[in-house]
Design a protein around this motif. Sequence first.
Motif, PDB file in Angstrom:
ATOM      1  N   GLU A  69       0.845  -1.194   0.000  1.00  0.00           N
ATOM      2  CA  GLU A  69       0.000   0.000   0.000  1.00  0.00           C
ATOM      3  C   GLU A  69       0.887   1.254   0.000  1.00  0.00           C
ATOM      4  OE1 GLU A  69      -2.950  -0.114   3.011  1.00  0.00           O
ATOM      5  OE2 GLU A  69      -3.641  -2.126   2.490  1.00  0.00           O
ATOM      6  N   GLU A 103      -2.326 -15.252  -5.195  1.00  0.00           N
ATOM      7  CA  GLU A 103      -1.426 -15.282  -4.033  1.00  0.00           C
ATOM      8  C   GLU A 103      -1.303 -16.712  -3.523  1.00  0.00           C
ATOM      9  OE1 GLU A 103      -0.471 -12.929   0.143  1.00  0.00           O
ATOM     10  OE2 GLU A 103      -2.337 -12.510  -0.938  1.00  0.00           O
ATOM     11  N   HIS A 120      -1.478  -2.904  -6.462  1.00  0.00           N
ATOM     12  CA  HIS A 120      -2.461  -3.044  -5.383  1.00  0.00           C
ATOM     13  C   HIS A 120      -3.879  -2.930  -5.938  1.00  0.00           C
ATOM     14  CE1 HIS A 120      -4.803  -1.580  -1.828  1.00  0.00           C
ATOM     15  NE2 HIS A 120      -4.167  -2.606  -1.271  1.00  0.00           N
ATOM     16  N   ARG A 121      -4.089  -1.974  -6.848  1.00  0.00           N
ATOM     17  CA  ARG A 121      -5.402  -1.789  -7.455  1.00  0.00           C
ATOM     18  C   ARG A 121      -5.788  -3.027  -8.271  1.00  0.00           C
ATOM     19  NH1 ARG A 121      -4.705   2.264 -11.287  1.00  0.00           N
ATOM     20  NH2 ARG A 121      -4.088   3.586  -9.536  1.00  0.00           N
ATOM     21  N   LEU A 138      -4.759  -6.108  -7.806  1.00  0.00           N
ATOM     22  CA  LEU A 138      -5.024  -7.254  -6.944  1.00  0.00           C
ATOM     23  C   LEU A 138      -6.350  -7.129  -6.197  1.00  0.00           C
ATOM     24  CD1 LEU A 138      -1.448  -7.762  -5.453  1.00  0.00           C
ATOM     25  CD2 LEU A 138      -2.585  -9.205  -7.135  1.00  0.00           C
ATOM     26  N   THR A 139      -6.762  -5.907  -5.922  1.00  0.00           N
ATOM     27  CA  THR A 139      -8.006  -5.722  -5.170  1.00  0.00           C
ATOM     28  C   THR A 139      -9.236  -5.644  -6.070  1.00  0.00           C
ATOM     29  OG1 THR A 139      -7.584  -3.333  -5.149  1.00  0.00           O
ATOM     30  CG2 THR A 139      -6.896  -4.607  -3.213  1.00  0.00           C
ATOM     31  N   SER A 140      -9.002  -5.571  -7.391  1.00  0.00           N
ATOM     32  CA  SER A 140     -10.135  -5.586  -8.316  1.00  0.00           C
ATOM     33  C   SER A 140     -10.564  -7.028  -8.552  1.00  0.00           C
ATOM     34  CB  SER A 140      -9.761  -4.924  -9.641  1.00  0.00           C
ATOM     35  OG  SER A 140      -8.734  -5.669 -10.293  1.00  0.00           O
ATOM     36  N   THR A 192      -9.195 -11.214 -10.609  1.00  0.00           N
ATOM     37  CA  THR A 192      -7.779 -11.007 -10.950  1.00  0.00           C
ATOM     38  C   THR A 192      -7.176 -12.349 -11.372  1.00  0.00           C
ATOM     39  OG1 THR A 192      -7.157 -11.336  -8.633  1.00  0.00           O
ATOM     40  CG2 THR A 192      -7.488  -9.065  -9.383  1.00  0.00           C
TER      41      THR A 192
END
Length: 711
Positions: free
Chosen positions: A569, A590, A577-578, A580-582, A585
């Motif tokens: 972050e 992970e 980060h964007r 992976l959080t959308s 993916t």
Amino acid sequence: MFRILISDPLALYAGLATNVHPGPLGGFPPFPTIDPNIAFTSHALGHRAALDVLSGHLPWWNHYEGVGAPLAGEMQAAALSPLNVLLALPDGQLYMHLSLQIIAGLSTWALLRKLGCAPLAALAGALAFEFNGTFAWLANAIVNPVPFLPMVLLGVEMLYERISQGRRGNAAWIAIGIAASLYAGFPEVAYLNGLLIVVWTLVRAASLPRAVGLRFIVHVAAGGLVGLAVAAPVVLAFFDYLPISDTGGHAGDGFASVYMQRSTVLGTWMPYAFGGIFQLPGIEGFWGAIGGYAGIALSVLSVYGMFGKRLRSLRIALAVWVVLTLGMTYGVPGIHALVRLIPGLKFAAFFRYFPPSWELALCVLSALALTDIASQPRPVRLKLAVVATTVACLLSLIPLVQHHVVPTGAIAHGGAIFGIAVLFAMAIIAWRTDTLRSPAVALAVVLIVESVVNFAVPMLSAPRHSTIHLAGVRFLQDNLGLNRFATFGPIAPNYGSYFGIASINYNDLPAPTDWTHYVTAHLDSNQDGIPGVTRRDPNGPSAADSLVANLDAYRRIGVRYAVVPFNIETPAYEKLHRYLTSAPTPGLKEVYHDEVMRIFELPAPTPYFDAPGCTLTPQGRDALHAQCDKPSPLSRLELFMPGWRATINGNDAPIVRTAEIFQQIDLPAGESQIQFRFLPMHMKWAYLALLLGCLAFVLDVVRGLRTRKAG
């Protein structure tokens, strides 16, 4: 060694440590060393080479860096140096550095005794060189050739003695020193040290009758050629690699226009006037370019030693060497022009690599001075030497003030106080020479104390505790197979080589030109020549951004895992980060995390070996078994480079380039046993030179022993 402070570079540079607690002097900064290549090249690559040697393989190639790269030809790993095998041990780099310092001290002591220095003077000069500024501040491959400079000069002096007495020459120590310097793994330092060897030899030859002097030069040259022949394998590997590699700042005009800022010249005499290593903001360039220091006592004694009568020409030559090399280092008009005149000098970072030679010159002059003082002290000359050094320190304050450099902090103030104290001690001895029982002993003690104290300061900045997390490394070792991983933080570049897990990242020069161009063309357009080190545009896309943008390109070169810091972050990882959080993916999954890293798996990376219509059974990266229904091309994700050879069932198979940078051979139908092997081009001739050099060395030694017995 005693676990009081940590010498393992993993603690600071591998990106695997937490709870790193600084030593007595605090940090970080200050750091225990200037150049982090103590880790990336010397430690990581040297360890890989040591494991190869101990497993019975010559370390010509490194599968674990980039998509493969030469290892011995890279040089900085010192892959073929006998001392390098110590890196296979825990704390092996510490043992290697101790060995280098011991060799430096013993060689210098023997050289000084051969020059007629008194035992105490030789001891003080040898300890001053053993604890010199280069050893104190640098611990990467730069220091590896340093001990062999006095060793070669010892051989020159032994040869001088024999030739001047009309005896047969014996150049064994010259050959050993030259060969060891080249195997040591830093050709720039070996070359610059070689310039001093040439100067020393010519000066000594000039003191002999012409015919005898010529014979002396011929014998020294013969010893040098024997040493070069013994080192032929590593020299050829280097020059085989050099034309097809990226050498960064060493190319083009090189360092012809570069020199140290004169505002930092005070560091020559008071090395910690600018605080600990990288501690004082605003002078990072000083620490990024400096390669050693002199100190007060060494300077005073050297000024005294310049004017002695015995060995007058050698003293003058050493003094001139110091003036010229420092003049080039600090850009003195007229003197700096020599950088373009001396062949090859502009391609070496001379300002950083000259110090070992002028440090030795100062140590020799100081030992000669102590010998002179022990036999017949000259108080006036000693006083003038103190005054001259004082004036030099005062003059060096002028550019410092002009550039508004204000040293701050306890180390800077302590360093200045210590330097002044040493100068004051030298002044007391100079002005009380007549009343002291042995001024030479007092001066020697001051020299030794100053050398050891200055040497110890960086050590006290080493960590005293750290926790190194290796579970993620073990995950990759268990799951990576023949694929590769890309790191964007933890497991720093080149440490894939250390752990035996193939990483596309590297921090190394020279580097394969094909690979560096491929990186910028397909993987990371904002990457400078050395991935993970610098960015072309600091405000442009980050390395992690390139992963998101070019995921398929990473897969095509066999990347199975991406390693990122546990905390992403931050601005450098914003796009990742964007991504992976959308949701969803599908490109990254992970598969592991711990305190220092997160590991993401890429889908369906290209296999290391691939041949349509064949069943392949890999037996490592250099061998496999194939069963093919019909003839098929076999692709191998290893860098295409001259020197690779493939055999199919014992018969040579031509290797061609495929996918821009990789290898391909044609497999026949049926069952095949395929073997790949890398050997630098024309290495058979180098092996022949090695054999002839060893024979010449043995004959020279035997002849020398017979001459000694006959005498």
